[in-house]
Scaffold this motif. Structure first.
Motif, mmCIF file in Angstrom:
data_model
loop_
_atom_site.group_PDB
_atom_site.id
_atom_site.type_symbol
_atom_site.label_atom_id
_atom_site.label_comp_id
_atom_site.label_asym_id
_atom_site.label_seq_id
_atom_site.Cartn_x
_atom_site.Cartn_y
_atom_site.Cartn_z
ATOM 1 N N UNK A 71 0.862 -1.178 0.000
ATOM 2 C CA UNK A 71 0.000 0.000 0.000
ATOM 3 C C UNK A 71 0.897 1.226 0.000
ATOM 4 N N UNK A 72 0.497 2.267 -0.712
ATOM 5 C CA UNK A 72 1.319 3.460 -0.862
ATOM 6 C C UNK A 72 0.788 4.592 0.010
ATOM 7 N N UNK A 73 1.699 5.196 0.764
ATOM 8 C CA UNK A 73 1.398 6.393 1.549
ATOM 9 C C UNK A 73 2.083 7.556 0.828
ATOM 10 N N UNK A 74 1.312 8.375 0.091
ATOM 11 C CA UNK A 74 1.906 9.432 -0.735
ATOM 12 C C UNK A 74 2.115 10.742 0.022
ATOM 13 N N UNK A 75 3.188 10.836 0.798
ATOM 14 C CA UNK A 75 3.490 12.079 1.495
ATOM 15 C C UNK A 75 4.072 13.118 0.545
ATOM 16 N N UNK A 76 4.642 12.679 -0.545
ATOM 17 C CA UNK A 76 5.196 13.556 -1.578
ATOM 18 C C UNK A 76 4.058 14.320 -2.251
ATOM 19 N N UNK A 77 4.157 15.656 -2.339
ATOM 20 C CA UNK A 77 3.079 16.435 -2.960
ATOM 21 C C UNK A 77 2.772 16.004 -4.399
ATOM 22 N N UNK A 88 -9.139 6.632 -9.378
ATOM 23 C CA UNK A 88 -9.551 5.285 -9.783
ATOM 24 C C UNK A 88 -8.358 4.447 -10.262
ATOM 25 N N UNK A 89 -7.321 5.104 -10.792
ATOM 26 C CA UNK A 89 -6.132 4.377 -11.258
ATOM 27 C C UNK A 89 -5.300 3.832 -10.110
ATOM 28 N N UNK A 90 -5.409 4.464 -8.949
ATOM 29 C CA UNK A 90 -4.542 4.111 -7.827
ATOM 30 C C UNK A 90 -5.310 3.633 -6.597
ATOM 31 N N UNK A 91 -6.613 3.442 -6.716
ATOM 32 C CA UNK A 91 -7.452 3.092 -5.565
ATOM 33 C C UNK A 91 -6.978 1.825 -4.868
ATOM 34 N N UNK A 92 -6.472 0.870 -5.630
ATOM 35 C CA UNK A 92 -6.028 -0.397 -5.053
ATOM 36 C C UNK A 92 -4.758 -0.243 -4.214
ATOM 37 N N UNK A 93 -4.023 0.841 -4.398
ATOM 38 C CA UNK A 93 -2.736 1.046 -3.727
ATOM 39 C C UNK A 93 -2.774 2.073 -2.602
ATOM 40 N N UNK A 94 -3.637 3.067 -2.763
ATOM 41 C CA UNK A 94 -3.597 4.262 -1.933
ATOM 42 C C UNK A 94 -4.032 3.973 -0.507
ATOM 43 N N UNK A 95 -3.123 4.154 0.432
ATOM 44 C CA UNK A 95 -3.478 4.060 1.848
ATOM 45 C C UNK A 95 -3.743 5.480 2.333
ATOM 46 N N UNK A 96 -5.019 5.792 2.477
ATOM 47 C CA UNK A 96 -5.417 7.160 2.856
ATOM 48 C C UNK A 96 -5.325 7.347 4.355
#
Length: 96
Positions: A71-77, A88-96
């Motif tokens: 799962x990806x935690x996107x702290x990078x702006x 929708x392209x990243x829903x499977x990865x995005x850890x909100x």
């Protein structure tokens, strides 16, 4: 031609680096812990801006995360903005 490689240290901290020949022209700083990949920062050299280097780094990171069930935690702006714009392209990865 730009080549992208992942380099991690023993603590699983490192970066996806974009290289053109012997020169590094971009990097995406990451760390991996358990099943999470945290992205901290993406930077592209001024001479390589506007040539799709950041997008190539993003695509490579996403592929790596999917292949390794992370799962990806996107702290990078930059990464956070791309995840928001194309949710929708990243829903499977995005850890909100």
């Amino acid at each position: 031609m730009v080549e992208i490689a992942l380099q991690l240290d023993e603590k699983q901290h490192g970066a996806f680096t974009a290289n053109e020949g012997d020169e590094q022209i971009g990097e995406m700083v990451v760390s991996i812990k358990n099943d999470e990949l945290t992205v901290y920062h993406t930077e592209v050299a001024p001479k390589a801006e506007g040539k799709g280097v950041a997008k190539s780094l993003l695509d490579t990171m996403v592929k790596y995360a999917r292949e390794n069930a992370l799962k990806v935690i996107p702290l990078c702006p930059y990464v956070h903005l791309q995840f928001r714009r194309h949710e929708s392209d990243y829903a499977d990865l995005w850890k909100k």
